[in-house]
Design a protein around this motif. Structure first.
Motif, PDB file in Angstrom:
ATOM      1  N   THR A  37      47.542  44.586  39.928  1.00 57.29           N
ATOM      2  CA  THR A  37      48.556  44.539  38.872  1.00 57.29           C
ATOM      3  C   THR A  37      49.081  43.125  38.679  1.00 57.29           C
ATOM      4  O   THR A  37      49.311  42.681  37.548  1.00 57.29           O
ATOM      5  N   PHE A  38      49.275  42.403  39.771  1.00 59.29           N
ATOM      6  CA  PHE A  38      49.818  41.046  39.733  1.00 59.29           C
ATOM      7  C   PHE A  38      48.940  40.123  38.875  1.00 59.29           C
ATOM      8  O   PHE A  38      49.451  39.313  38.094  1.00 59.29           O
ATOM      9  N   PHE A  39      47.618  40.248  39.022  1.00 57.87           N
ATOM     10  CA  PHE A  39      46.716  39.336  38.319  1.00 57.87           C
ATOM     11  C   PHE A  39      46.205  39.878  36.982  1.00 57.87           C
ATOM     12  O   PHE A  39      45.573  39.145  36.222  1.00 57.87           O
ATOM     13  N   SER A  59      42.718  52.293  43.882  1.00 64.51           N
ATOM     14  CA  SER A  59      43.242  50.970  43.529  1.00 64.51           C
ATOM     15  C   SER A  59      42.350  50.256  42.513  1.00 64.51           C
ATOM     16  O   SER A  59      42.823  49.411  41.750  1.00 64.51           O
ATOM     17  N   LEU A  60      41.067  50.617  42.463  1.00 64.66           N
ATOM     18  CA  LEU A  60      40.141  49.999  41.512  1.00 64.66           C
ATOM     19  C   LEU A  60      40.425  50.409  40.072  1.00 64.66           C
ATOM     20  O   LEU A  60      39.865  49.819  39.134  1.00 64.66           O
ATOM     21  N   ASN A  61      41.270  51.409  39.901  1.00 62.95           N
ATOM     22  CA  ASN A  61      41.611  51.877  38.556  1.00 62.95           C
ATOM     23  C   ASN A  61      42.115  50.729  37.673  1.00 62.95           C
ATOM     24  O   ASN A  61      41.742  50.604  36.508  1.00 62.95           O
ATOM     25  N   LEU A  84      38.739  45.253  33.045  1.00 63.90           N
ATOM     26  CA  LEU A  84      37.405  44.960  32.527  1.00 63.90           C
ATOM     27  C   LEU A  84      37.179  45.672  31.202  1.00 63.90           C
ATOM     28  O   LEU A  84      36.673  45.071  30.240  1.00 63.90           O
ATOM     29  N   GLN A  85      37.544  46.945  31.135  1.00 68.66           N
ATOM     30  CA  GLN A  85      37.344  47.715  29.906  1.00 68.66           C
ATOM     31  C   GLN A  85      38.124  47.120  28.746  1.00 68.66           C
ATOM     32  O   GLN A  85      37.598  46.994  27.632  1.00 68.66           O
ATOM     33  N   GLU A  86      39.373  46.738  28.994  1.00 69.70           N
ATOM     34  CA  GLU A  86      40.200  46.200  27.913  1.00 69.70           C
ATOM     35  C   GLU A  86      39.619  44.900  27.366  1.00 69.70           C
ATOM     36  O   GLU A  86      39.613  44.672  26.149  1.00 69.70           O
ATOM     37  N   ILE A  87      39.125  44.041  28.247  1.00 69.73           N
ATOM     38  CA  ILE A  87      38.548  42.768  27.790  1.00 69.73           C
ATOM     39  C   ILE A  87      37.273  43.018  26.985  1.00 69.73           C
ATOM     40  O   ILE A  87      37.055  42.405  25.927  1.00 69.73           O
ATOM     41  N   CYS A 110      36.771  59.604  41.069  1.00 69.00           N
ATOM     42  CA  CYS A 110      37.320  59.007  39.845  1.00 69.00           C
ATOM     43  C   CYS A 110      36.735  57.641  39.558  1.00 69.00           C
ATOM     44  O   CYS A 110      36.690  57.212  38.404  1.00 69.00           O
ATOM     45  N   ASN A 111      36.300  56.928  40.605  1.00 71.27           N
ATOM     46  CA  ASN A 111      35.754  55.594  40.395  1.00 71.27           C
ATOM     47  C   ASN A 111      34.484  55.644  39.553  1.00 71.27           C
ATOM     48  O   ASN A 111      34.274  54.802  38.671  1.00 71.27           O
ATOM     49  N   ILE A 112      33.629  56.619  39.813  1.00 76.15           N
ATOM     50  CA  ILE A 112      32.393  56.759  39.039  1.00 76.15           C
ATOM     51  C   ILE A 112      32.725  57.160  37.604  1.00 76.15           C
ATOM     52  O   ILE A 112      32.162  56.624  36.642  1.00 76.15           O
TER      53      ILE A 112
END
Length: 568
Positions: free
Chosen positions: A240-242, A285-287, A293-296, A338-340
């Motif tokens: 979240t920070f980055f 946490s990878l969510n 990545l998706q937004e970019i 959920c990661n997949i």
């Protein structure tokens, strides 16, 4: 020069005062007439005048450098420009030397008879030494001031100093602005805001070198913080920070049409995935990283005029991420992980947005990555069997959805199916994989039926099905495919279904396919007839289809369309 420039001032003043009390006499190297008052005063005046002139020029250069600095630094941190110890040391050296020269002139003019010849000589040579030091330091200072990397260095230093306490404070206070403006705009108390604005400023001034340095340092800090994290919650906070730094940098890069900087941003994200997979940090946490990545990627598709040529590389990375997660985790169903699901959602969202925005090439690349995933999962022995089936079901549904969507949008291109289902690829899987070798063939045949329903079934697809049939028949003994008759019967039944659909249609373009289908079935029949005993059951089915085709020969095979069918 020194980390504490004020030591220079103290040192110069201390030596100056000691000269009045030191009995030691400096040799008169230059042979100056110490009894000539005018010569001594002129000597000291020249030192002060020359240094004053140089200092005036330096001030002008310094102001120009400060103007440049303003463009490179965030407004609330301009005071940092004066924190560079080299700048402070230079000003102190010059100002002190000029002041000491003027003071010495005053002493000599007014106290000439009270100052000894030794003291005057020591003062002259001391000030001459300072003058030489000033001139010597001039070039490195000018180089430093005109090529100052202080803003960039400060960003790197700020990143290096960040620890989890900064992350925690940001999450608890700054992200919600629950703090005074004074502290909010303090780069020492709120490094996140400082970093975000410095990254953005670098993009605006198109400083690719700085951006490369920043993201390299950012990635290293990411690795360090993740490696020293204790639980999922901490890793979530780190991501979240980055997150905003990545998103906002990408947004400005798109606005400025900076494709190379966009690549740097994305190049910095993918290694973080690899690090997490390597460290077995595959959890919720990878969510946040997935969403970043998706937004970019979606931002790029929405602004298709800035799509970098290498962008499909990141779709490969998403596909590889899915395979890596499947290898790392044994799951009964991919919906249990959920990661997949999120990684598949990235591909889905990007392909869907690409079709909506008519980014045909990018949509095709995304669909190709789905197919790559399909084949890789089939041949990967590290992946759980149930997980494989779940992937097949998901990919089948998603790929078919997109094929029909591009047909609906008028973007259908036969090359999509050529990449996904060419005969060599399907046969290779069928011969190598006994359990799942039939999945691609079934998937392909289902798509052919849907394409015929939508009046876009091309010649290649029918001819390709005949090639697959021929390959199964001719290679069965060599490759050792055990259930070849089941494959052949399935294909023959598909031909029969296609024949039935064509006969029920009144569309001229579909009726034209009857002739191609007839040709393929006859070709298969000739191949089977070479050994009727081996293919007795199949031969009966083929003859049944041929009989039906022959009975309608006059109605369909004699039909000549007024418009020739063209491949889409």
């Amino acid at each position: 020069m020194t980390k504490n420039p004020y030591l220079i001032f103290i040192l110069i003043i201390t030596v100056f005062l000691l000269i009045f009390f030191l009995p030691y006499s400096i040799p008169n190297f230059l042979g100056i007439n110490l009894f000539d008052h005018d010569t001594i005063v002129k000597f000291l005046s020249n030192i002060s005048v020359i240094l004053s002139s140089i200092f005036g020029i330096i001030i002008a250069i310094f102001l120009v450098a400060f103007q440049i600095f303003k463009d490179r630094y965030v407004s609330y941190s301009l005071g940092n420009f004066f924190k560079d110890s080299n700048f402070s040391a230079f000003f102190i050296l010059y100002l002190t030397t000029i002041s000491m020269s003027l003071i010495s002139i005053f002493f000599i003019d007014n106290l000439i008879y009270q100052i000894t010849i030794i003291t005057i000589k020591n003062l002259l040579y001391y000030l001459l030494a300072l003058f030489i030091i000033c001139l010597t330091y001039l070039y490195p200072f000018l180089k430093k001031i005109l090529t100052s990397e202080y803003p960039n260095d400060n960003v790197i230093d700020t990143l290096k100093k960040i620890d989890y306490s900064d992350v925690k404070i940001y999450i608890e206070k700054y992200s919600n602005k629950l703090i005074s403006d004074k502290d909010y705009f303090d780069e020492n108390k709120n490094p996140h805001l400082f970093l975000e604005e410095m990254f953005i400023n670098s993009v605006k001034r198109k400083d690719g070198i700085a951006i490369n340095k920043f993201f390299r340092a950012l990635r290293n800090k990411f690795f360090y913080l993740l490696e020293h994290s204790n639980d999922i919650e901490q890793r979530k906070n780190i991501f979240t920070f980055f997150r905003d730094i990545y998103i906002n940098t990408a947004q400005i890069a798109i606005k400025e049409n900076e494709k190379s900087i966009l690549m740097v941003v994305l190049d910095s994200i993918i290694p973080i995935y690899l690090f997490c997979f390597d460290q077995d940090m595959i959890d919720e946490s990878l969510n946040i990283l997935d969403k970043t990545l998706q937004e970019i990627l979606l931002l790029l598709v929405e602004n298709k005029h800035v799509l970098p040529i290498r962008l499909p590389v990141y779709l490969y990375a998403v596909k590889d991420n899915i395979v890596s997660i499947l290898e790392k985790k044994t799951v009964e169903n991919i919906r249990d992980d959920c990661n997949i699901e999120r990684q598949i959602d990235i591909l889905f969202a990007v392909i869907d947005k690409s079709i909506e925005n008519h980014c045909e090439n990018f949509a095709k690349e995304g669909m190709n990555r789905l197919i790559d995933l399909y084949y890789e999962v089939i041949e990967n022995n590290k992946i759980a069997q149930n997980a494989k089936k779940s992937i097949f079901i998901n990919v089948n549904a998603i790929y078919e959805y997109f094929v029909l969507k591009i047909v609906d949008r008028g973007l259908y291109d036969v090359n999509i199916l050529i990449y996904a289902f060419n005969s060599e690829k399907i046969l290779d899987v069928a011969f190598k994989n006994k359990e799942y070798g039939n999945y691609p063939l079934i998937f392909y045949c289902e798509l052919l039926i849907e394409l015929l329903k939508n009046d876009v079934l091309d010649d290649f697809s029918l001819e390709n099905l005949e090639k697959i049939t021929r390959g199964i028949i001719s290679e069965k003994e060599e490759k050792g495919i055990e259930n070849y008759e089941e494959y052949l019967l399935y294909i023959i039944n598909i031909f029969d279904k296609l024949r039935h659909m064509i006969e029920k249609s009144s569309k001229k373009s579909i009726l034209h396919k009857y002739k191609i289908l007839y040709k393929q079935v006859i070709s298969i029949n000739n191949l089977i007839n070479e050994n009727k005993n081996r293919f007795k059951r199949i031969n009966e089915k083929v003859n049944e289809i041929i009989g039906t085709l022959e009975s309608h020969k006059g109605s369909y095979l004699g039909y000549k369309p007024t418009i020739e069918w063209t491949k889409l």
